[in-house]
Motif scaffolding. Structure first.
Motif, PDB file in Angstrom:
ATOM      1  N   ASN A   5      39.137  34.069  39.934  1.00  0.00           N
ATOM      2  CA  ASN A   5      39.606  32.852  40.602  1.00  0.00           C
ATOM      3  C   ASN A   5      40.852  33.077  41.444  1.00  0.00           C
ATOM      4  OD1 ASN A   5      37.520  31.290  39.687  1.00  0.00           O
ATOM      5  ND2 ASN A   5      38.612  30.591  37.870  1.00  0.00           N
ATOM      6  N   ASP A   6      41.724  33.988  41.012  1.00  0.00           N
ATOM      7  CA  ASP A   6      42.946  34.280  41.769  1.00  0.00           C
ATOM      8  C   ASP A   6      42.688  35.163  42.986  1.00  0.00           C
ATOM      9  OD1 ASP A   6      44.411  32.824  39.936  1.00  0.00           O
ATOM     10  OD2 ASP A   6      44.859  34.583  38.700  1.00  0.00           O
ATOM     11  N   GLY A   7      41.525  35.801  43.043  1.00  0.00           N
ATOM     12  CA  GLY A   7      41.183  36.657  44.177  1.00  0.00           C
ATOM     13  C   GLY A   7      41.842  38.024  44.146  1.00  0.00           C
ATOM     14  N   ASP A   8      42.485  38.374  43.032  1.00  0.00           N
ATOM     15  CA  ASP A   8      43.174  39.670  42.994  1.00  0.00           C
ATOM     16  C   ASP A   8      42.400  40.749  42.234  1.00  0.00           C
ATOM     17  OD1 ASP A   8      43.534  38.693  40.438  1.00  0.00           O
ATOM     18  OD2 ASP A   8      45.706  38.983  40.398  1.00  0.00           O
ATOM     19  N   ARG A   9      41.209  40.412  41.751  1.00  0.00           N
ATOM     20  CA  ARG A   9      40.355  41.372  41.056  1.00  0.00           C
ATOM     21  C   ARG A   9      38.911  41.179  41.508  1.00  0.00           C
ATOM     22  NH1 ARG A   9      44.593  43.193  39.965  1.00  0.00           N
ATOM     23  NH2 ARG A   9      45.499  43.628  37.940  1.00  0.00           N
ATOM     24  N   ILE A  10      38.231  42.297  41.629  1.00  0.00           N
ATOM     25  CA  ILE A  10      36.790  42.289  41.896  1.00  0.00           C
ATOM     26  C   ILE A  10      36.107  42.862  40.666  1.00  0.00           C
ATOM     27  CG2 ILE A  10      34.916  43.298  43.260  1.00  0.00           C
ATOM     28  CD1 ILE A  10      36.889  43.367  45.625  1.00  0.00           C
ATOM     29  N   PHE A  11      35.073  42.185  40.224  1.00  0.00           N
ATOM     30  CA  PHE A  11      34.244  42.672  39.129  1.00  0.00           C
ATOM     31  C   PHE A  11      32.945  43.182  39.743  1.00  0.00           C
ATOM     32  CE2 PHE A  11      36.896  39.219  37.519  1.00  0.00           C
ATOM     33  CZ  PHE A  11      37.629  39.927  36.573  1.00  0.00           C
ATOM     34  N   LEU A  12      32.708  44.468  39.583  1.00  0.00           N
ATOM     35  CA  LEU A  12      31.561  45.132  40.200  1.00  0.00           C
ATOM     36  C   LEU A  12      30.616  45.585  39.095  1.00  0.00           C
ATOM     37  CD1 LEU A  12      30.217  46.349  42.744  1.00  0.00           C
ATOM     38  CD2 LEU A  12      31.638  48.387  42.372  1.00  0.00           C
ATOM     39  N   ASN A  13      29.447  44.966  39.030  1.00  0.00           N
ATOM     40  CA  ASN A  13      28.468  45.327  38.018  1.00  0.00           C
ATOM     41  C   ASN A  13      27.791  46.639  38.408  1.00  0.00           C
ATOM     42  OD1 ASN A  13      26.878  44.788  35.641  1.00  0.00           O
ATOM     43  ND2 ASN A  13      25.183  44.393  37.027  1.00  0.00           N
ATOM     44  N   LEU A  14      27.806  47.590  37.479  1.00  0.00           N
ATOM     45  CA  LEU A  14      27.100  48.860  37.654  1.00  0.00           C
ATOM     46  C   LEU A  14      25.820  48.742  36.835  1.00  0.00           C
ATOM     47  CD1 LEU A  14      30.202  51.188  37.169  1.00  0.00           C
ATOM     48  CD2 LEU A  14      29.247  50.345  39.326  1.00  0.00           C
ATOM     49  N   GLN A  15      24.801  48.161  37.460  1.00  0.00           N
ATOM     50  CA  GLN A  15      23.626  47.708  36.729  1.00  0.00           C
ATOM     51  C   GLN A  15      22.919  48.820  35.975  1.00  0.00           C
ATOM     52  OE1 GLN A  15      21.108  44.925  38.699  1.00  0.00           O
ATOM     53  NE2 GLN A  15      19.317  45.584  37.597  1.00  0.00           N
ATOM     54  N   GLU A  16      22.585  49.909  36.636  1.00  0.00           N
ATOM     55  CA  GLU A  16      21.841  50.984  35.992  1.00  0.00           C
ATOM     56  C   GLU A  16      22.686  51.699  34.941  1.00  0.00           C
ATOM     57  OE1 GLU A  16      18.670  51.156  36.608  1.00  0.00           O
ATOM     58  OE2 GLU A  16      18.811  49.713  38.236  1.00  0.00           O
ATOM     59  N   ASN A  17      23.985  51.488  34.964  1.00  0.00           N
ATOM     60  CA  ASN A  17      24.891  52.155  34.032  1.00  0.00           C
ATOM     61  C   ASN A  17      25.344  51.235  32.905  1.00  0.00           C
ATOM     62  OD1 ASN A  17      25.833  52.978  37.111  1.00  0.00           O
ATOM     63  ND2 ASN A  17      25.284  54.693  35.793  1.00  0.00           N
ATOM     64  N   SER A  18      24.869  49.990  32.901  1.00  0.00           N
ATOM     65  CA  SER A  18      25.280  49.000  31.904  1.00  0.00           C
ATOM     66  C   SER A  18      26.798  48.970  31.776  1.00  0.00           C
ATOM     67  CB  SER A  18      24.639  49.293  30.543  1.00  0.00           C
ATOM     68  OG  SER A  18      23.246  49.144  30.620  1.00  0.00           O
ATOM     69  N   ALA A  19      27.462  48.789  32.908  1.00  0.00           N
ATOM     70  CA  ALA A  19      28.925  48.850  32.926  1.00  0.00           C
ATOM     71  C   ALA A  19      29.498  47.922  33.993  1.00  0.00           C
ATOM     72  CB  ALA A  19      29.389  50.285  33.176  1.00  0.00           C
ATOM     73  N   LEU A  20      30.805  47.729  33.894  1.00  0.00           N
ATOM     74  CA  LEU A  20      31.545  46.902  34.830  1.00  0.00           C
ATOM     75  C   LEU A  20      32.738  47.690  35.354  1.00  0.00           C
ATOM     76  CD1 LEU A  20      31.920  43.897  35.894  1.00  0.00           C
ATOM     77  CD2 LEU A  20      33.610  43.693  34.069  1.00  0.00           C
ATOM     78  N   ALA A  21      32.904  47.709  36.663  1.00  0.00           N
ATOM     79  CA  ALA A  21      34.088  48.307  37.284  1.00  0.00           C
ATOM     80  C   ALA A  21      34.978  47.164  37.751  1.00  0.00           C
ATOM     81  CB  ALA A  21      33.693  49.179  38.468  1.00  0.00           C
ATOM     82  N   VAL A  22      36.280  47.305  37.543  1.00  0.00           N
ATOM     83  CA  VAL A  22      37.243  46.304  37.993  1.00  0.00           C
ATOM     84  C   VAL A  22      38.121  46.954  39.057  1.00  0.00           C
ATOM     85  CG1 VAL A  22      39.108  44.755  37.309  1.00  0.00           C
ATOM     86  CG2 VAL A  22      37.192  45.156  35.751  1.00  0.00           C
ATOM     87  N   ILE A  23      38.250  46.265  40.204  1.00  0.00           N
ATOM     88  CA  ILE A  23      38.950  46.804  41.371  1.00  0.00           C
ATOM     89  C   ILE A  23      40.034  45.831  41.806  1.00  0.00           C
ATOM     90  CG2 ILE A  23      38.624  47.427  43.801  1.00  0.00           C
ATOM     91  CD1 ILE A  23      35.569  47.849  42.267  1.00  0.00           C
ATOM     92  N   ASN A  24      41.171  46.378  42.209  1.00  0.00           N
ATOM     93  CA  ASN A  24      42.286  45.565  42.700  1.00  0.00           C
ATOM     94  C   ASN A  24      41.928  45.034  44.088  1.00  0.00           C
ATOM     95  OD1 ASN A  24      44.701  44.703  44.000  1.00  0.00           O
ATOM     96  ND2 ASN A  24      45.909  45.972  42.632  1.00  0.00           N
ATOM     97  N   SER A  25      41.952  43.703  44.259  1.00  0.00           N
ATOM     98  CA  SER A  25      41.680  43.102  45.572  1.00  0.00           C
ATOM     99  C   SER A  25      42.855  42.257  46.055  1.00  0.00           C
ATOM    100  CB  SER A  25      40.396  42.264  45.520  1.00  0.00           C
ATOM    101  OG  SER A  25      40.499  41.244  44.550  1.00  0.00           O
ATOM    102  N   ASP A  26      44.050  42.556  45.543  1.00  0.00           N
ATOM    103  CA  ASP A  26      45.269  41.874  45.979  1.00  0.00           C
ATOM    104  C   ASP A  26      45.774  42.565  47.241  1.00  0.00           C
ATOM    105  OD1 ASP A  26      47.758  40.787  46.404  1.00  0.00           O
ATOM    106  OD2 ASP A  26      48.518  41.203  44.384  1.00  0.00           O
ATOM    107  N   GLU A  27      45.576  41.918  48.386  1.00  0.00           N
ATOM    108  CA  GLU A  27      45.932  42.539  49.668  1.00  0.00           C
ATOM    109  C   GLU A  27      47.422  42.824  49.808  1.00  0.00           C
ATOM    110  OE1 GLU A  27      43.521  41.422  53.291  1.00  0.00           O
ATOM    111  OE2 GLU A  27      43.203  39.647  52.027  1.00  0.00           O
ATOM    112  N   SER A  28      48.261  42.148  49.039  1.00  0.00           N
ATOM    113  CA  SER A  28      49.705  42.397  49.127  1.00  0.00           C
ATOM    114  C   SER A  28      50.151  43.572  48.247  1.00  0.00           C
ATOM    115  CB  SER A  28      50.486  41.141  48.732  1.00  0.00           C
ATOM    116  OG  SER A  28      50.279  40.840  47.369  1.00  0.00           O
TER     117      SER A  28
END
Length: 160
Positions: A100-123
């Motif tokens: 909701n804050d827009g500072d994190r991206i949750f990227l589903n790695l479907q074939e790997n049954s995993a989640l990657a979290v990425i910093n999306s805070d442009e500042s």
């Protein structure tokens, strides 16, 4: 594709769809969307090794050990592939969500049954950096309805 809540970032999951065996799954972030030439940031998922990913319950269809086995048994082309092996080659990004804050991206790695979290805070100086990857882990079927694990056109539920 996923647009951030404030429409300032376009996130694109770059799957390896089999066009090249040596293409890493990645995430591309597009910013300055109103500019004549928007800015792109490629987020590679190559900062972790097999042991770290497996310890986090990330499913890897090929590991360095299995690639070594096939290279020893069959030689080429597996020897060449082993020399270029990186676990990021078997990570498979598919679905994207922003918090909701827009500072994190949750990227589903479907074939790997995993989640990657990425910093999306442009500042942040860490914009576009992989924060962590975590596996969903094995599913327990010893209680509840179970799972149909046999492809036989019938529905028979099994438990552990």
């Amino acid at each position: 594709l996923k647009l951030s809540n404030d429409c300032s970032i376009l996130a694109i999951a770059n799957q390896n769809e089999g066009t090249s065996i040596l293409t890493q799954g990645a995430l591309t972030l597009v910013t300055d969307l109103e500019a004549e030439t928007p800015k792109t940031t490629k987020v590679l998922l190559s900062s972790l090794n097999d042991n770290e990913l497996l310890a986090k319950d990330v499913e890897l269809p090929v590991t360095r050990d299995s690639a070594t086995y096939w290279a020893n048994v069959h030689g080429e082309p597996f020897q060449t592939l082993l020399g270029q092996y990186d676990p990021a080659l078997v990570l498979d990004p598919e679905f994207i969500a922003f918090n909701n804050d827009g500072d994190r991206i949750f990227l589903n790695l479907q074939e790997n049954s995993a989640l990657a979290v990425i910093n999306s805070d442009e500042s942040s100086s860490d914009f576009g950096k992989l924060i962590y990857v975590d596996g969903y882990g094995p599913k327990e079927f010893s209680s509840g309805p179970g799972a149909d694990i046999v492809d036989d056109d019938s529905c028979e539920l099994f438990t552990n």
